[in-house]
Design an enzyme around this catalytic site. Structure first.
Site, PDB file in Angstrom:
ATOM      1  N   CYS A   1       0.847  -1.196   0.000  1.00 40.32           N
ATOM      2  CA  CYS A   1       0.000   0.000   0.000  1.00 40.32           C
ATOM      3  C   CYS A   1       0.880   1.241   0.000  1.00 40.32           C
ATOM      4  O   CYS A   1       2.107   1.156   0.027  1.00 40.32           O
ATOM      5  CB  CYS A   1      -0.934   0.013   1.203  1.00 40.32           C
ATOM      6  SG  CYS A   1      -0.064   0.245   2.774  1.00 40.32           S
TER       7      CYS A   1
ATOM      8  N   CYS B   1       3.754   1.754   2.450  1.00 39.32           N
ATOM      9  CA  CYS B   1       5.032   1.083   2.144  1.00 39.32           C
ATOM     10  C   CYS B   1       5.917   1.972   1.275  1.00 39.32           C
ATOM     11  O   CYS B   1       7.089   2.200   1.572  1.00 39.32           O
ATOM     12  CB  CYS B   1       4.784  -0.244   1.416  1.00 39.32           C
ATOM     13  SG  CYS B   1       3.767  -1.425   2.297  1.00 39.32           S
TER      14      CYS B   1
ATOM     15  N   CYS C   1      33.493 -26.846 -25.589  1.00 36.80           N
ATOM     16  CA  CYS C   1      33.309 -28.007 -24.710  1.00 36.80           C
ATOM     17  C   CYS C   1      32.719 -27.553 -23.382  1.00 36.80           C
ATOM     18  O   CYS C   1      32.510 -26.360 -23.148  1.00 36.80           O
ATOM     19  CB  CYS C   1      34.636 -28.717 -24.470  1.00 36.80           C
ATOM     20  SG  CYS C   1      35.838 -27.703 -23.575  1.00 36.80           S
TER      21      CYS C   1
ATOM     22  N   CYS D   1      34.327 -24.755 -21.365  1.00 36.48           N
ATOM     23  CA  CYS D   1      34.021 -23.367 -21.751  1.00 36.48           C
ATOM     24  C   CYS D   1      32.786 -22.873 -20.990  1.00 36.48           C
ATOM     25  O   CYS D   1      32.800 -21.803 -20.385  1.00 36.48           O
ATOM     26  CB  CYS D   1      33.747 -23.262 -23.251  1.00 36.48           C
ATOM     27  SG  CYS D   1      35.136 -23.746 -24.298  1.00 36.48           S
TER      28      CYS D   1
ATOM     29  N   ASP E   1       8.023  29.908 -30.679  1.00 39.68           N
ATOM     30  CA  ASP E   1       9.099  30.254 -31.612  1.00 39.68           C
ATOM     31  C   ASP E   1       8.495  30.267 -33.020  1.00 39.68           C
ATOM     32  O   ASP E   1       7.565  29.514 -33.306  1.00 39.68           O
ATOM     33  CB  ASP E   1      10.211  29.206 -31.509  1.00 39.68           C
ATOM     34  CG  ASP E   1      11.295  29.421 -32.546  1.00 39.68           C
ATOM     35  OD1 ASP E   1      11.790  30.551 -32.658  1.00 39.68           O
ATOM     36  OD2 ASP E   1      11.607  28.453 -33.267  1.00 39.68           O
TER      37      ASP E   1
ATOM     38  N   ASP F   1      11.869  24.441 -31.399  1.00 41.15           N
ATOM     39  CA  ASP F   1      12.400  23.245 -32.073  1.00 41.15           C
ATOM     40  C   ASP F   1      13.901  23.267 -32.274  1.00 41.15           C
ATOM     41  O   ASP F   1      14.487  22.271 -32.687  1.00 41.15           O
ATOM     42  CB  ASP F   1      11.725  23.076 -33.446  1.00 41.15           C
ATOM     43  CG  ASP F   1      12.214  24.111 -34.452  1.00 41.15           C
ATOM     44  OD1 ASP F   1      12.463  25.274 -34.051  1.00 41.15           O
ATOM     45  OD2 ASP F   1      12.351  23.762 -35.631  1.00 41.15           O
TER      46      ASP F   1
ATOM     47  N   ASP G   1      16.659  27.367 -28.882  1.00 44.76           N
ATOM     48  CA  ASP G   1      15.468  27.448 -28.021  1.00 44.76           C
ATOM     49  C   ASP G   1      15.685  26.757 -26.676  1.00 44.76           C
ATOM     50  O   ASP G   1      14.876  26.927 -25.760  1.00 44.76           O
ATOM     51  CB  ASP G   1      14.258  26.797 -28.709  1.00 44.76           C
ATOM     52  CG  ASP G   1      13.868  27.514 -29.995  1.00 44.76           C
ATOM     53  OD1 ASP G   1      13.947  28.756 -30.014  1.00 44.76           O
ATOM     54  OD2 ASP G   1      13.502  26.832 -30.973  1.00 44.76           O
TER      55      ASP G   1
END
Length: 807
Positions: A23, A26, A90, A93, A505, A702, A706
């Site tokens: 809840c 916590c 093998c 490895c 802008d 953009d 800016d």
């Protein structure tokens, strides 16, 4: 604006999964304890079960954070990855890889299957990264890549759902007989016969015990953890309430052993049914919470799964996560473009609606950029991969949505504070209610006092309060993502509805950001004049020349061979074509070649007053034509500004253009507020100026220039077609660049905040109204349990209504 401080060499961000929270108390407890650590900023989200932590690495480590969370009685669960390993020969490895990787700090288990060449690594996120694990295997002399397993998280969720279904079913089967016995306790005649054996206290004990201690075990564990850390949560309330009913019934059952004929007052059904109802509520809550992430799942489903790459002239299909930058990819009609890239061969139209929102397919040819996961419509394309994996546009969108859904809005802090102090108060009220009933209202009536006390405990669980805000934030950000509005966090979704001023802008935001021919006015009768003009401009690299050449291509004008070309810096171009002398440029260029422009001065000035750049065309010593070029206004800009004004928002434009050009654009879009001739570095000053007037400012831009203004604004909005710097700095990104999304973003913020307030009201209403009713003895414990369980479901269901909001 509530911006986080930038990361430095010493600071680090981690998102840690946390299990064991039940809840809001916590999550509040964990957040409070982490924030008390030196150099740590933490936000814990109950709904996503994650902690977003920002910390100073010189003062604290990820291991310290995990230790602190575990000491509080919760856990940072391990995650599992599967790794494709090449080069093993093998068993030695595979054993070596298992041994070395298994000893890495943060790795809890490592197994390697030599036959399938797949390794499975269980690790603690934050203590060790996937890249570090792969690097360790590579250093051992093998090649390792994460195995494609996009559905692993969903598989885990499905497994959890099935576990909840099994537990709930078991609990229902044991509780149903006990529910039936409640008919025997009714104060009125029901007409239903209850089998005598079900009224046997030992049969009821047999049915109730597994529910109390096996199925209800997690409540005891959670309660112990909370109390051990000097806090209280929902588990404490449930454990107290059900234990009181269970142990009182147990004592009553034992009394029958030494008092033959004694009729016990049993409440086994109360404890069992309470636990079952809470589990039922949690199950429905889990289902509903799953639906809040549907937007993110739909984004993930958009990703292509495979790519066809060219290897030595041969086509080869590979998983999309194996595509590397520089690979040439074949994309056939109807296929998804796997990654972001550049067209190197072919021509087609591409459906980019999932990214830009633009329904009309975009024509693509050589040197055009394409976006991963968009759909190639008709022609075959060869694309060179430029961005792969987490760097693609879609991956960036998914990351923003994930972070936003896991973030915490400021309004949630209020709910967290309430939840944190609520449980201890409720326990106190419950004890007081018990004492009043036992000593005053019904002296000596232990069952009556116990019922009222348990009902108070159960009705007051703050689950709904903890879910009220994060579920709305998750659905709201998901809804925004579906429409191309990306909020970087819950705080920005909340803050957007407070905006009263928008600063736009001009270039690339209100306008398209690239010049286009707006007027072509021939002044002489010469059929080939436009062809001469286009052919002369082909030799120039100037943006205005590019606009004229593009105009010629649109009109399908045939080019002519240029015998001589000369660029005159700052003035225009000179060219000789088929023995015709062509000039294109300014008045000064015409004057230098004795070409009079005075007769057309009125016409030229009229075009310039509209914010257009006029170029004069001279042919063999005569003024032959006028061509006007301008950065044209986007088709949607005027309507977007109109929508904002209707919402009561002040709209301003900021530009470096001269006042005449700026005013011409403003007149087109019916905009009164204009800041003209503003240097790029001074845009942020205009934001500050408006803020000093008491306005809450949204800056929309953009470009790189800016970025400072976007950072300073109360809400910074980047156009998705703009630069990475602008998008990184902004709080909100409009994926397609359509300004009409601004009003939709503000409306979505308003609707989400309204939804959150509704959730908080109903969550508090359940508790506020329920506690007095329960205290008066008018609410049976099992009814209180049902009300508490379904309060959480109702809050989540109300949040899901946001998915149907029309924007």
């Amino acid at each position: 604006m509530s911006q986080a401080q930038p990361l430095t060499n010493e600071t680090r961000e981690e998102t840690l999964p946390i299990s064991g929270m039940t809840c809001a108390a916590c999550s509040t407890r964990i957040e409070k304890v982490l924030n008390k650590m030196d150099g740590v900023e933490a936000a814990v989200n109950l709904t996503t079960e994650k902690a977003k932590v920002r910390f100073d690495e010189t003062k604290v480590s990820t291991g310290d954070l995990i230790d602190k969370i575990q000491k509080l009685g919760y856990d940072v669960p391990s995650e599992t990855i599967k790794v494709d390993i090449e080069g093993m020969t093998c068993a030695a490895c595979s054993n070596r890889i298992e041994k070395v990787v298994g000893k890495m700090n943060g790795v809890t288990r490592a197994t390697v299957n030599l036959t399938t060449e797949v390794g499975t690594v269980e690790y603690k996120p934050g203590l060790v990264s996937i890249d570090h694990i792969l690097e360790k295997i590579d250093k051992l002399g093998y090649s390792a890549k994460v195995k494609e397993d996009g559905g692993s998280k969903q598989v885990s969720k499905d497994r959890e759902l099935k576990q909840k279904q099994r537990t709930l079913l078991f609990s229902i089967l044991l509780s149903l007989p006990l529910l039936y016995t409640m008919l025997g306790h009714m104060p009125f005649e029901t007409g239903i016969t209850v089998p005598h054996f079900l009224m046997n206290p030992w049969i009821q004990l047999l049915l109730a015990t597994p529910v109390q201690f096996y199925i209800g075990g997690p409540f005891y564990v959670g309660a112990y953890r909370a109390l051990a850390n000097k806090s209280a949560n929902m588990d404490v309330l449930v454990a107290l309430g059900t234990s009181a009913a269970y142990f009182y019934s147990l004592v009553e059952s034992l009394r029958t052993l030494w008092q033959p004929g004694y009729e016990p007052q049993l409440y086994f059904e109360t404890s069992a049914i309470l636990i079952t109802l809470i589990l039922l509520g949690k199950y429905f809550e889990f289902l509903a919470k799953g639906r809040t992430t549907l937007a993110l799942k739909s984004l993930l489903n958009l990703q292509a799964k495979e790519a066809t790459i060219l290897v030595e002239g041969q086509e080869k299909k590979i998983p999309v996560d194996q595509v590397e930058v520089g690979n040439h990819i074949i994309v056939k009609p109807g296929e998804k473009i796997p990654v972001d890239g550049l067209v190197v061969k072919g021509q087609s139209s591409v459906d980019e609606s999932m990214i830009t929102g633009e329904s009309i397919p975009i024509e693509k040819a050589v040197d055009d950029q394409v976006i991963g996961s968009t759909i190639n419509k008709n022609g075959s394309l060869t694309v060179e991969a430029t961005k792969v994996g987490k760097d693609t546009a879609l991956a960036g969108i998914i990351k923003i949505v994930e972070e936003a859904q896991g973030s915490k809005a400021p309004i949630q802090r209020m709910a967290d504070i309430i939840s944190g102090i609520f449980v201890p108060i409720v326990v106190g009220i419950s004890v007081l209610v018990f004492l009043i009933w036992f000593f005053i209202a019904a002296p000596g009536e232990l069952p009556t006092a116990l019922e009222a006390s348990i009902a108070v405990l159960v009705i007051a669980c703050p689950c709904a309060l903890g879910l009220a805000t994060p579920t709305s934030i998750m659905v709201g950000t998901g809804k925004g993502a579906e429409r191309g509005i990306l909020f970087k966090g819950g705080e920005f979704l909340e803050g957007t509805h407070k905006i009263d001023t928008v600063l736009l802008d001009k270039t690339g935001t209100i306008t398209k950001g690239k010049p286009e021919v707006t007027d072509w006015i021939p002044l002489v009768e010469e059929d080939q004049l436009l062809s001469y003009l286009i052919s002369a401009e082909r030799g120039s690299e100037h943006p205005l020349a590019n606009a004229i050449v593009a105009y010629g291509e649109e009109k399908e004008i045939e080019y002519k061979e240029t015998d001589h070309f000369e660029a005159v810096p700052g003035h225009g171009v000179k060219a000789t074509i088929n023995n015709e002398n062509i000039l294109v440029g300014t008045r000064k260029l015409m004057e230098q070649h004795s070409i009079s422009t005075s007769e057309k001065e009125t016409q030229i000035s009229a075009l310039e007053s509209e914010g257009k750049t006029v170029m004069l065309v001279g042919m063999n010593g005569t003024l032959a034509g006028l061509i006007a070029v301008a950065d044209t206004v986007k088709e949607t800009s005027k309507e977007a500004i109109h929508q904002l004004k209707q919402m009561g928002i002040d709209v301003y434009m900021v530009t470096g253009d001269n006042i005449r050009t700026a005013q011409a654009i403003a007149d087109q879009i019916e905009l009164e507020g204009v800041f003209a001739e503003v240097l790029p570095e001074d845009k942020s000053d205009k934001v500050k100026q408006l803020q000093d007037e008491g306005k809450r400012v949204m800056m929309v831009g953009d470009g790189i220039n800016d970025a400072p203004a976007l950072a300073l604004a109360d809400i910074g909005v980047a156009i998705g077609t703009g630069t990475d710097v602008a998008i990184e700095t902004a709080d909100v990104t409009l994926v397609g660049g359509d300004l009409q999304l601004l009003s939709k973003a503000i409306l979505l913020s308003q609707k989400t905040m309204k939804n959150i307030r509704q959730n908080l009201f109903w969550a508090l209403f359940y508790n506020s109204a329920g506690i007095p009713i329960a205290a008066l003895g008018l609410l049976a414990p099992w009814v209180a349990g049902a009300a508490m369980a379904f309060s959480s479901v109702s809050v989540v269901s109300n949040s899901l209504r946001l998915k149907r909001v029309k924007l």
